[in-house]
Design a protein around this motif. Structure first.
Motif, PDB file in Angstrom:
ATOM      1  N   UNK A 474       0.536  -1.088   0.347  1.00 47.82           N
ATOM      2  CA  UNK A 474      -0.107  -0.016  -0.210  1.00 47.82           C
ATOM      3  C   UNK A 474       0.544   1.832   0.220  1.00 47.82           C
ATOM      4  N   UNK A 475       2.209   1.528   1.085  1.00 47.05           N
ATOM      5  CA  UNK A 475       2.503   2.372   1.126  1.00 47.05           C
ATOM      6  C   UNK A 475       3.431   2.845  -0.639  1.00 47.05           C
ATOM      7  N   UNK A 476       3.987   1.977  -1.503  1.00 50.75           N
ATOM      8  CA  UNK A 476       4.121   1.829  -1.794  1.00 50.75           C
ATOM      9  C   UNK A 476       3.811   1.980  -3.437  1.00 50.75           C
ATOM     10  N   UNK A 477       3.315   1.588  -3.807  1.00 50.75           N
ATOM     11  CA  UNK A 477       1.316   1.758  -4.156  1.00 50.75           C
ATOM     12  C   UNK A 477       1.137   3.534  -4.435  1.00 50.75           C
ATOM     13  N   UNK A 478       0.889   4.127  -3.040  1.00 55.51           N
ATOM     14  CA  UNK A 478       1.009   5.170  -2.995  1.00 55.51           C
ATOM     15  C   UNK A 478       2.375   6.171  -3.696  1.00 55.51           C
ATOM     16  N   UNK A 479       2.978   5.664  -2.949  1.00 53.96           N
ATOM     17  CA  UNK A 479       4.019   6.212  -3.820  1.00 53.96           C
ATOM     18  C   UNK A 479       4.494   6.610  -5.445  1.00 53.96           C
ATOM     19  N   UNK A 480       3.724   4.918  -6.128  1.00 51.98           N
ATOM     20  CA  UNK A 480       3.774   4.808  -7.160  1.00 51.98           C
ATOM     21  C   UNK A 480       2.999   5.686  -8.013  1.00 51.98           C
ATOM     22  N   UNK A 481       1.908   5.627  -7.184  1.00 54.27           N
ATOM     23  CA  UNK A 481       0.872   6.851  -7.911  1.00 54.27           C
ATOM     24  C   UNK A 481      -0.040   5.299  -8.870  1.00 54.27           C
ATOM     25  N   UNK A 482      -0.241   4.619  -7.936  1.00 55.33           N
ATOM     26  CA  UNK A 482      -0.952   2.713  -8.385  1.00 55.33           C
ATOM     27  C   UNK A 482      -2.145   3.093  -7.462  1.00 55.33           C
ATOM     28  N   UNK A 483      -3.401   3.336  -7.891  1.00 55.69           N
ATOM     29  CA  UNK A 483      -4.326   3.076  -7.700  1.00 55.69           C
ATOM     30  C   UNK A 483      -4.621   1.771  -6.298  1.00 55.69           C
ATOM     31  N   UNK A 484      -5.342   1.568  -5.801  1.00 55.85           N
ATOM     32  CA  UNK A 484      -4.868   0.524  -4.633  1.00 55.85           C
ATOM     33  C   UNK A 484      -6.486   0.510  -3.838  1.00 55.85           C
ATOM     34  N   UNK A 485      -6.398  -0.245  -3.276  1.00 56.78           N
ATOM     35  CA  UNK A 485      -7.294  -0.630  -2.214  1.00 56.78           C
ATOM     36  C   UNK A 485      -7.113  -1.877  -1.300  1.00 56.78           C
ATOM     37  N   UNK A 486      -6.488  -1.630  -0.292  1.00 58.70           N
ATOM     38  CA  UNK A 486      -5.761  -2.326   0.937  1.00 58.70           C
ATOM     39  C   UNK A 486      -6.824  -3.080   1.781  1.00 58.70           C
ATOM     40  N   UNK A 487      -6.454  -4.167   2.396  1.00 53.87           N
ATOM     41  CA  UNK A 487      -8.118  -4.564   2.575  1.00 53.87           C
ATOM     42  C   UNK A 487      -7.960  -5.911   3.613  1.00 53.87           C
ATOM     43  N   UNK A 488      -8.871  -5.395   4.947  1.00 54.80           N
ATOM     44  CA  UNK A 488      -8.485  -6.520   6.044  1.00 54.80           C
ATOM     45  C   UNK A 488      -9.877  -7.613   5.389  1.00 54.80           C
ATOM     46  N   UNK A 489      -9.716  -8.561   6.625  1.00 52.66           N
ATOM     47  CA  UNK A 489      -9.967  -9.686   6.390  1.00 52.66           C
ATOM     48  C   UNK A 489     -12.376  -9.228   6.058  1.00 52.66           C
ATOM     49  N   UNK A 490     -12.312  -8.257   7.748  1.00 54.83           N
ATOM     50  CA  UNK A 490     -13.599  -7.884   7.416  1.00 54.83           C
ATOM     51  C   UNK A 490     -13.764  -7.001   5.650  1.00 54.83           C
TER      52      UNK A 490
END
Length: 760
Positions: A474-490
């Motif tokens: 998640x940290x590096x996707x943010x830095x690289x401007x890659x859209x992402x969603x970090x998901x928990x088990x919930x």
């Protein structure tokens, strides 16, 4: 002045390719790119180039390689094979004779005999291959003259205006004489004359320096076009440097205007000069015309980014009215930004054509990547920038750039989801100094891919919101401007099919990274059901769902799938034979994931360390030893440590490339845990006298460990060496507030700008 009609010119914007083929000389050492990238020994690359759909290629038949000891001893066997193969593949070669070189050892760029010697060689090339119609006798003569005659980087290592101008005039005369020799054989042969086209901006106090640089950038093309005489703006500069007027006027009497002007453009091509040098990092500080200043890429300094190559194409067209081609489009960056850079150049070329500029083609440069341009090829340090093919694999591996090229060649809109984001050179985090507001507004463009691929941004889904690896992605996707969603088990229970389907429907991802799982190796021996649910059932459900929906999946395995019976690094195709429950779960997951989803990527890795958690082995070792307390580590378990930021960057590039199958990713060194601890402590300058070693049996692990589980790779060594990784890890420990900036992301080609800062 107008060029003859190009045999390559058709109505649509064409896609060309270029092979980085520099043979530059530093003292008495030669650096050959085609030896380092393997193309010199690999004729099958031509089939790879043809698969891209390119219509022409900048291709070397270099003087230094073919006739280093004179024409009588020339070895034509290599071009005799390669040029007809290109012709048979339907690719028109644009033959280069000298590429940032200084000729064979007996001559140099300041030797008057260089020009006649190259002309003799050019004539021999034309005689041998009379069907070749496009030539670049000397690549980037102005840039090469700066590096060789003004900055002292390349042979003959001059550092004066006189030697710079001498090197420039010699190269330009060589171009004229070479084309004369070629046209005696083929009167219709065409000159494709390349050079870097940038522009310099400045504070008011340095405007005269910027104006001089902006005039000097035209000098090679102006000489070839016969435009330089006593009324020329730089005439006083030329003659004051000791150049005889008759030498300059020779070009007016022997004009050789390019048939196609080749524009090479990099993220470093546009420069900002600032008299307030103290505002900038030290390595950007220097002097210009005897005045202290900073010289930095505009993208790293200006609050409003420049518009890029588009206005420069208008400018050079207005000056010469000669057909243009972008002859080098490349950026040293993460994969998504390589795609975004090419898209920006391609769209600028299309827009220039709509504006009436005769742009023939865009050339994707460095088809096989390039080596050590971050140090201007002054040392062989192994720094590699991939291109459409990555040569770190046993055979060149196509990257996402290759797929984008095929789309462009077919007239299709580029489709990769990462194109919907802006490149680093247009993002808010690009600055290496306080942003500079320019006096006059610089026209900017969004250049983020919206015009071509739409505005809907599909994300990458990342599982494992509470884990080290998931948070790192998640940290590096943010830095690289890659859209992402970090998901928990919930958010998504990967072992529950309905939960997975709901998440896919909600987020519409193009890729999933499964960074979750059961990681407690010893506890797994008595918690078998939970271990298999998280490590086998979950990945299996994900694989099945991703296969149905056409979503790329990456999941992680471990070195613990091996039993340690061999004493050399395990490769991807070695037989798995786990010793413990955790290893069995990972081996089972590998099999079922690839059975369910042939396009999935399974990454085996090992022994994490990184800057973002306090529980990894190296953090604990260094903290403990730094306190003067003892630390005990195993002396008979051999592993291959992995630096988490390097792993994440490499995985993201492979995901963007849509790689599949099993891949081993570590920092490549096999050593025991105690050896790793000692190496890190020594690099951190921490006393190792309290470091103690014990055998694995003394730790009474509940789960058996293989005594040797180091990983090697037959698919490609993508991560930097371990010593380099540990050094960066230690730097981050010393300056944790700079984590974001010190993450290794290869974002810039330290090319002309690095050298330009040395101008005095």
């Amino acid at each position: 002045m107008h060029a003859k009609p190009s045999l390559l010119h058709t109505a649509p914007l064409q896609l060309w390719g270029g092979l980085e083929c520099t043979v530059n000389r530093v003292q008495d050492e030669y650096f050959s790119q085609i030896d380092r990238n393997g193309h010199a020994q690999r004729s099958c690359d031509i089939e790879r180039f043809a698969s891209l759909g390119i219509q022409a290629i900048r291709y070397p038949v270099l003087w230094e390689r073919t006739a280093p000891n004179g024409l009588a001893a020339a070895d034509w066997s290599w071009p005799d094979q390669r040029l007809p193969a290109l012709r048979a593949a339907g690719i028109a070669p644009i033959v280069g004779l000298v590429h940032h070189g200084s000729g064979p050892a007996h001559t140099s760029l300041v030797d008057p005999a260089f020009a006649s010697g190259l002309a003799d060689y050019a004539g021999a090339v034309a005689q041998r291959y009379p069907w070749v119609t496009h030539y670049t006798p000397v690549n980037e003569p102005l840039t090469t003259a700066r590096f060789s005659g003004l900055y002292g980087l390349w042979y003959p290592h001059g550092r004066s205006n006189a030697l710079f101008l001498r090197a420039l005039l010699v190269q330009c005369k060589a171009i004229v004489l070479s084309m004369q020799a070629i046209r005696k054989v083929n009167p219709h042969a065409m000159l494709v004359q390349t050079d870097d086209l940038g522009k310099t901006y400045s504070t008011h106090e340095l405007r005269d320096v910027a104006e001089f640089y902006n005039e000097r950038r035209w000098l090679a093309w102006d000489l070839l076009c016969g435009m330089v005489g006593p009324d020329y703006g730089l005439w006083p500069y030329l003659t004051a440097s000791g150049i005889a007027p008759t030498e300059i006027l020779w070009f007016r009497d022997n004009p050789c205007p390019p048939d196609i002007i080749g524009v090479n453009y990099y993220v470093t091509s546009e420069r900002w000069l600032d008299h307030r040098a103290e505002r900038y990092p030290e390595h950007f500080r220097g002097s210009a015309d005897g005045r202290a200043c900073a010289d930095i890429e505009t993208s790293r300094a200006l609050a409003t980014p420049t518009a890029g190559i588009g206005p420069l194409l208008d400018e050079i067209w207005d000056r010469y009215r000669i057909p243009l081609a972008v002859t080098e489009a490349h950026i040293d960056a993460n994969r998504e930004d390589q795609l975004r850079w090419l898209l920006e150049i391609w769209e600028a070329g299309q827009q220039a054509r709509r504006n009436g500029v005769d742009v023939l083609a865009v050339t994707v440069w460095a088809l096989l990547g390039s080596f050590d341009w971050n140090s201007l090829v002054t040392a062989a340090k192994g720094y590699y920038e991939p291109g459409p093919f990555d040569v770190r694999s046993p055979l060149p591996r196509p990257t996402a750039l290759a797929g984008m090229m095929r789309e462009l060649a077919c007239g299709q809109a580029p489709s990769h989801p990462v194109l919907r984001g802006q490149g680093w050179w247009r993002r808010a985090g690009r600055f290496l100094c306080p942003p500079v507001a320019t006096a006059e507004a610089l026209t900017s463009i969004s250049a983020d891919g919206h015009l071509t691929v739409g505005t809907a941004v599909a994300p990458i889904l990342i599982t494992g919101a509470t884990g080290t690896l998931g948070r790192a992605f998640a940290r590096i996707c943010h830095k690289r401007n890659l859209a992402y969603r970090l998901l928990s088990r919930k958010d998504m229970d990967i072992a529950d099919q309905d939960s997975v389907e709901q998440a896919l429907a909600k987020y519409q991802p193009w890729a999933i990274i499964n960074a979750s799982g059961y990681v407690r190796v010893d506890d797994a021996e008595r918690d078998i059901e939970r271990c298999f649910r998280e490590n086998v059932q979950g990945p299996a459900v994900l694989a099945s769902a991703c296969a149905r929906h056409g979503v790329h999946l990456t999941t992680f395995s471990s070195d613990l799938v091996f039993d340690g019976q061999q004493l050399s690094p395990y490769h991807e195709d070695d037989t798995v034979s786990p010793l413990n429950i955790y290893g069995h779960s990972k081996a089972a997951a590998e099999q079922i994931v690839l059975d369910q989803h042939a396009g999935a990527l399974v990454v085996r890795t090992s022994s994490f360390f990184g800057p973002w958690d306090n529980y990894n082995f190296l953090t604990q070792v260094l903290n403990t030893l730094a306190r003067g307390a003892p630390y005990t580590a195993a002396s008979d378990l051999t592993v291959s440590p992995t630096y988490v930021p390097d792993l994440v960057h490499a995985c993201l590039d492979l995901i963007i490339d849509r790689e599949a199958g099993v891949w081993h990713l570590t920092n490549g060194t096999a050593l025991t845990w105690v050896e790793l601890a000692g190496k890190a402590a020594l690099l951190a300058d921490i006393d190792t006298s309290r470091l103690e070693e014990r055998r694995a049996a003394d730790f009474h692990f509940q789960a058996r460990r293989p005594y040797y589980s180091a990983l090697g790779s037959k698919r490609g060594i993508l991560l930097p060496p371990l010593d380099n990784a540990i050094a960066r890890f230690i730097d981050l420990r010393a300056a944790p507030e700079e984590v974001a900036e010190l993450l290794h992301t290869a974002e810039t080609r330290q090319g002309a700008g690095t050298a330009q800062r040395q101008v005095g």
